[in-house]
Design an enzyme around this catalytic site. Sequence first.
Site, PDB file in Angstrom:
ATOM      1  N   TYR A  50      -6.999   3.777   3.163  1.00  0.00           N
ATOM      2  CA  TYR A  50      -5.725   3.101   3.453  1.00  0.00           C
ATOM      3  C   TYR A  50      -5.961   1.787   4.177  1.00  0.00           C
ATOM      4  O   TYR A  50      -5.457   0.735   3.769  1.00  0.00           O
ATOM      5  CB  TYR A  50      -4.889   4.052   4.299  1.00  0.00           C
ATOM      6  CG  TYR A  50      -3.523   3.563   4.730  1.00  0.00           C
ATOM      7  CD1 TYR A  50      -2.417   3.749   3.915  1.00  0.00           C
ATOM      8  CD2 TYR A  50      -3.335   2.962   5.977  1.00  0.00           C
ATOM      9  CE1 TYR A  50      -1.153   3.343   4.320  1.00  0.00           C
ATOM     10  CE2 TYR A  50      -2.071   2.552   6.390  1.00  0.00           C
ATOM     11  CZ  TYR A  50      -0.983   2.749   5.561  1.00  0.00           C
ATOM     12  OH  TYR A  50       0.264   2.338   5.965  1.00  0.00           O
ATOM     13  N   GLN A 109       0.828  -1.207   0.000  1.00  0.00           N
ATOM     14  CA  GLN A 109       0.000   0.000   0.000  1.00  0.00           C
ATOM     15  C   GLN A 109       0.862   1.257   0.000  1.00  0.00           C
ATOM     16  O   GLN A 109       0.530   2.250  -0.653  1.00  0.00           O
ATOM     17  CB  GLN A 109      -0.925  -0.004   1.221  1.00  0.00           C
ATOM     18  CG  GLN A 109      -1.715   1.273   1.435  1.00  0.00           C
ATOM     19  CD  GLN A 109      -2.698   1.568   0.315  1.00  0.00           C
ATOM     20  OE1 GLN A 109      -3.155   0.656  -0.375  1.00  0.00           O
ATOM     21  NE2 GLN A 109      -3.024   2.849   0.126  1.00  0.00           N
ATOM     22  N   GLU A 110       1.977   1.200   0.708  1.00  0.00           N
ATOM     23  CA  GLU A 110       2.843   2.362   0.818  1.00  0.00           C
ATOM     24  C   GLU A 110       3.653   2.617  -0.448  1.00  0.00           C
ATOM     25  O   GLU A 110       3.752   3.753  -0.924  1.00  0.00           O
ATOM     26  CB  GLU A 110       3.805   2.195   2.008  1.00  0.00           C
ATOM     27  CG  GLU A 110       3.145   2.255   3.370  1.00  0.00           C
ATOM     28  CD  GLU A 110       2.744   3.669   3.772  1.00  0.00           C
ATOM     29  OE1 GLU A 110       3.070   4.610   3.030  1.00  0.00           O
ATOM     30  OE2 GLU A 110       2.105   3.823   4.821  1.00  0.00           O
ATOM     31  N   SER A 111       4.262   1.558  -1.001  1.00  0.00           N
ATOM     32  CA  SER A 111       5.260   1.781  -2.065  1.00  0.00           C
ATOM     33  C   SER A 111       5.108   0.880  -3.283  1.00  0.00           C
ATOM     34  O   SER A 111       5.918   0.966  -4.205  1.00  0.00           O
ATOM     35  CB  SER A 111       6.656   1.554  -1.481  1.00  0.00           C
ATOM     36  OG  SER A 111       6.832   0.175  -1.146  1.00  0.00           O
TER      37      SER A 111
END
Length: 457
Positions: free
Chosen positions: A437, A310-312
């Site tokens: 998120y 999800q972040e990168s």
Amino acid sequence: MKSVVVKWCGAALLVTFLLGLQGCTPQPTPNQLQIVKERQVLRVGTLMNPTSFYYDHEVEQGFEYELAQRFARRMGVEVRMVPRFDVADLFALLQRGEVDIVAAGLDETANRRELFRFGPPYDEISHKLIFKQGSRQRPRDWAQVDDGEIVVVQGSSHEEFLRSIEDEFPELNWRSTSDHDAVELMRMVDREEIDYTIADSNQLEVQRRAHPGLSVAFTTQRELQVAWALKSTSDDSLYAAVIEYFGEVRDSGRLAYLKEKHFGHVKQFNYVTTSLFIDAVEQQLPKYIDLFKQHSGDLDWRLLAAISYQESLWNPRAVSPTGVRGMMMLTLPTAKAMGVKSRLNAEQSIRGGARYFERMLQRIPARIPEPDRTWFALAAYNIGFGHLEDARVLTERQGGNPDRWLDVKQRLPLLRQKQFYRQTKFGFARGDEPVTYVGNIRRFYDTLKWLDEQGRL
């Protein structure tokens, strides 16, 4: 005549004595509810699938399991799940009295109502005709389903419906099978082993996390009510207890909580996002899977991997316009606090992100149970612990439960509005972002768990 009565009563007294009973008065036959309480076990027929009942590391899980377990506790008895893979088997068990209720996410139909008794509806679903995206032109109605075969589960409401439209669409090519359950048929569609199947909307939402190619041709039936089934008898005791129970879980918010816990994150489906994730699992994850396992500590490595995606998107050199960077998208102050010297080093970033998430978990009040505790920690990882606390305070002021993710996620977007954020300690925040998120990570995490259980990781 008097002597006959005396003799009869004397004989009855003798029988009573021999049976260990008292007096001539016959004992009343216990009702269904009394039988369950005397047995100390509620027997629940259910389907073995991801939406009703399953085992996770040999621990019983599932939406129907938790509903039934709470009902049993309310009566002061244990719950015994009796899983089957076939709907017809469940109703046969109920008819023979081998289970007390059937709790399997089943929709009421006219035929079923003639044979069984249904409790209050606790969900509403629709039926969808499913095909593999790209395998054929999408039909818009039954008249356009002119090629291919439809396969449904024998004894299901899907079979019942197809029989009801046979006269209207005599050219329709379909069959029912007892060799596969509904989940297997959807996976067979995805593998192009069969052309079509009909699926319940809630089961489809779950399966699309791992099989994004499943596509909806059209809705075959709408607004179908889901309820528990009981044997049709003149005894209302257990039926009345079921009605009372669902009134209680609905009014208390427990039903909504369970729905959020099991299905709150699967309602939104994006084909592109899901397909890209499956591709990344195959191509990118193998490069970093050992690092996630090595540095997960007490965390589930699959959750850590889901956060990182999800972040990168599992890109160790990812950089955002706000200055966060690396596999876990750490800010510079966070990286320093976690002992990370290079945020673009995959191993350091994963280790630092894992420790930072653990710190967020530790800050969540201990009274908050799982899985809400994890969802709160994820929101804090994204928006900051202070803003999360602001949302929890707003939730409590508005009469919600600040310890329940379902309630707090409804208030987080209010942090964008001046009339609300002016009342908070940390002020404005893009509160809608942590809601998205957390939902995304829950979907990625569930997909990774399923793939892992299938031996595909």
